[in-house]
Design an enzyme around this catalytic site. Structure first.
Site, PDB file in Angstrom:
ATOM      1  N   CYS A 122       7.204  -0.195 -11.580  1.00 21.08           N
ATOM      2  CA  CYS A 122       6.783   0.974 -11.909  1.00 21.08           C
ATOM      3  C   CYS A 122       7.933   2.133 -11.191  1.00 21.08           C
ATOM      4  O   CYS A 122       8.463   1.679 -10.012  1.00 21.08           O
ATOM      5  CB  CYS A 122       5.909   1.378 -10.558  1.00 21.08           C
ATOM      6  SG  CYS A 122       5.338   2.703  -9.966  1.00 21.08           S
ATOM      7  N   CYS A 125       6.820   5.144  -8.291  1.00 24.89           N
ATOM      8  CA  CYS A 125       5.823   4.649  -6.767  1.00 24.89           C
ATOM      9  C   CYS A 125       6.376   2.898  -7.053  1.00 24.89           C
ATOM     10  O   CYS A 125       7.059   2.638  -6.821  1.00 24.89           O
ATOM     11  CB  CYS A 125       5.727   5.375  -6.834  1.00 24.89           C
ATOM     12  SG  CYS A 125       3.888   4.941  -8.116  1.00 24.89           S
ATOM     13  N   SER A 126       4.938   3.061  -6.611  1.00 23.75           N
ATOM     14  CA  SER A 126       4.987   0.436  -6.319  1.00 23.75           C
ATOM     15  C   SER A 126       3.987   0.616  -7.296  1.00 23.75           C
ATOM     16  O   SER A 126       3.149  -0.249  -6.220  1.00 23.75           O
ATOM     17  CB  SER A 126       5.639   1.043  -4.876  1.00 23.75           C
ATOM     18  OG  SER A 126       4.526   1.124  -4.750  1.00 23.75           O
ATOM     19  N   CYS A 127       3.629   0.635  -7.938  1.00 23.19           N
ATOM     20  CA  CYS A 127       2.598   0.247  -8.849  1.00 23.19           C
ATOM     21  C   CYS A 127       2.546  -1.311  -9.166  1.00 23.19           C
ATOM     22  O   CYS A 127       3.320  -1.473  -9.361  1.00 23.19           O
ATOM     23  CB  CYS A 127       1.496   0.864 -10.136  1.00 23.19           C
ATOM     24  SG  CYS A 127       1.370   2.634  -9.863  1.00 23.19           S
TER      25      CYS A 127
END
Lengths: 226, 122, 111
Positions: A122, A125-127
């Site tokens: 991702c 962000c941090s999906c």
């Protein structure tokens, strides 16, 4: 904190005992922890969130880990019908398997084959497929992996000790919307006849992110079960 | 399996009912296999189309279901609004990164909201 | 494009393809407050008090310096505070006072 029983039937009595932290032996909370405690207390006092909701959600989070994803992978290896449903609709197949999706995400399961290796990232962000794998490791959320996985995936893989042959396509999936991804690794050779449980024990978090393959796992007879 | 972009799903849709009129926006504007170009523009405040794919040519791999609200708008907390389609788009890494050193078959897959996609002739 | 334009045109989290160092395989078990913060984010999203996309946008709005300097969950809780002010769910003064109370409560317990 989620282990000790903690009655919350006095829902309007305010908050201090709802703080699931900090017994007296611990260091005083830092600035941001103080902020977290204060925000949570105020939201509970205003009855915008219930006093037990945070505790319950921590239990939900604690119940999700790579071991869960490993069970999904092992089932897909031994059950062609499940594998087909998993690849058609990852979320639905996982839900049928007993894994709830507590958020609004969908799941696409990406199957590694002889000719294609999948890697997930991702960049924004941090999906991450949290309902199935739990929370992501720090390196997955940090700049080097996010910045480089989409530009030089083979160099990134090499840093994880993974070398993908030049004639195998690398497919990098960058999560940006409501879809999350889970890599279905290739089943290691020499595991014919293994139980689902023994197979699941071979499957690592990193293999389900796609930064490693399982082909290189050391296999011994004793790992299998009769 | 998701059909690869070069091989659109050959199965005809199973549609016993033919008299239904779809609302505006309900039918996806793009189909698997369609060549598309990612738009080039610069939203202020929030976006989910990263800079590195803007202006690049790709091919629609699949239509994401269910439809969803445009996440650029959702970032401001409406929790409502008309939904649209996201598409999973394939872009060769050689098209994204001049001088890409890996295999020419290596590629990116990324979800892009319909308003960011333009038809491309290639 | 000049620097001030570029600051607005590229969000601080939009780093795909930018130069970066070698990967260090870092991880840490979450601190109890970090896990509570994660659970809080989920609960706020369940109630659509702060949805996931708002949280992302809010973190981006902290700006490049804070995105670079704060840890992951520090960014989250700071973002929640700001969004709750924007929605008039909390008032800045109210949170400041409560934070003082929380800090005082814990300092009393300790020598």
């Amino acid at each position: 904190m989620s282990t000790h029983p903690h009655p919350h039937d006095h829902s309007h009595e305010v908050t201090h005992d709802h703080t699931p932290c900090a017994d007296a032996s611990e260091a005083p909370p830092g600035y941001y922890e103080v902020m977290e405690i204060a925000v949570r207390e105020l939201l509970i006092e205003k009855q915008l969130i219930g006093p037990g909701e945070i505790r319950r959600q921590i239990e939900v989070l604690d119940s999700r880990s790579p071991a869960l994803g490993a069970k999904v992978v092992a089932r897909a290896w031994v059950d062609p019908d499940f594998r087909a449903r998993l690849l058609t609709n990852g979320r639905k197949a996982c839900e049928d398997f007993g894994i709830s999706f507590y958020d609004d995400t969908e799941l696409i399961v990406l199957e590694n084959t002889e000719t294609c290796h999948n890697l997930i990232v991702c960049t924004l962000c941090s999906c991450y497929p949290r309902p199935v794998l739990g929370l992501p490791p720090d390196w997955y959320k940090a700049k080097p992996y996010r910045a480089r996985a989409v530009k030089e995936p083979r160099a990134v893989l090499a840093e994880f000790g993974t070398v993908i042959p030049a004639d195998v396509e690398i497919r990098v999936s960058d999560s940006t919307a409501q879809v999350r991804f889970l890599v279905l690794p290739r089943r290691p050779a020499g595991t014919d006849g293994w139980s689902e449980e023994a197979l699941a024990a071979l499957v690592t978090r990193d293999a389900m992110i796609g930064v490693v393959t399982l082909d290189s796992q050391p296999l011994t007879e004793s790992d299998g079960e009769a | 399996m998701h059909p690869s972009p070069s091989e659109p799903d050959p199965r005809p849709p199973f549609r016993p009912v033919t008299s239904v009129v779809l609302a505006l926006g309900e039918a996806p504007a793009f189909r698997p296999g369609d060549p598309v170009r990612i738009g080039v523009r610069f939203p202020v405040g929030h976006y989910r189309v990263p800079r590195y794919i803007r202006g690049c040519d790709g091919v629609v791999e699949s239509v994401i279901t269910p439809m969803a609200v445009n996440n650029e708008i959702e970032g401001f907390g409406h929790n409502a609004g008309s939904k649209g389609h996201y598409y999973r788009v394939a872009i060769p890494l050689t098209a994204l990164w001049p001088g890409y050193a890996g295999s020419p078959a290596d590629n990116l897959r990324i979800e892009v909201f319909e308003t960011w996609l333009e038809r491309s002739s290639t | 494009m000049n620097h001030s334009e570029e600051l607005l045109r590229r969000l601080p989290n939009d780093i795909g393809g930018l130069p970066a160092e070698a990967i260090r395989r870092t991880d840490h078990p979450l601190e109890p407050w970090e896990k509570r913060c994660h659970a809080l984010a989920d609960v706020l999203d369940f109630h659509k008090i702060i949805n996931t996309e708002e949280k992302r946008r809010g973190v981006e709005a902290l700006g490049a310096e804070m995105v670079g300097a704060l840890t992951y969950y520090e960014r989250w809780i700071a973002t929640f505070a700001v969004i709750l002010f924007q929605k008039r769910i909390l008032a800045p003064d109210e949170l400041a006072k409560r934070m003082d109370e929380v800090a005082a409560r814990h300092s009393k317990v300790l020598p």
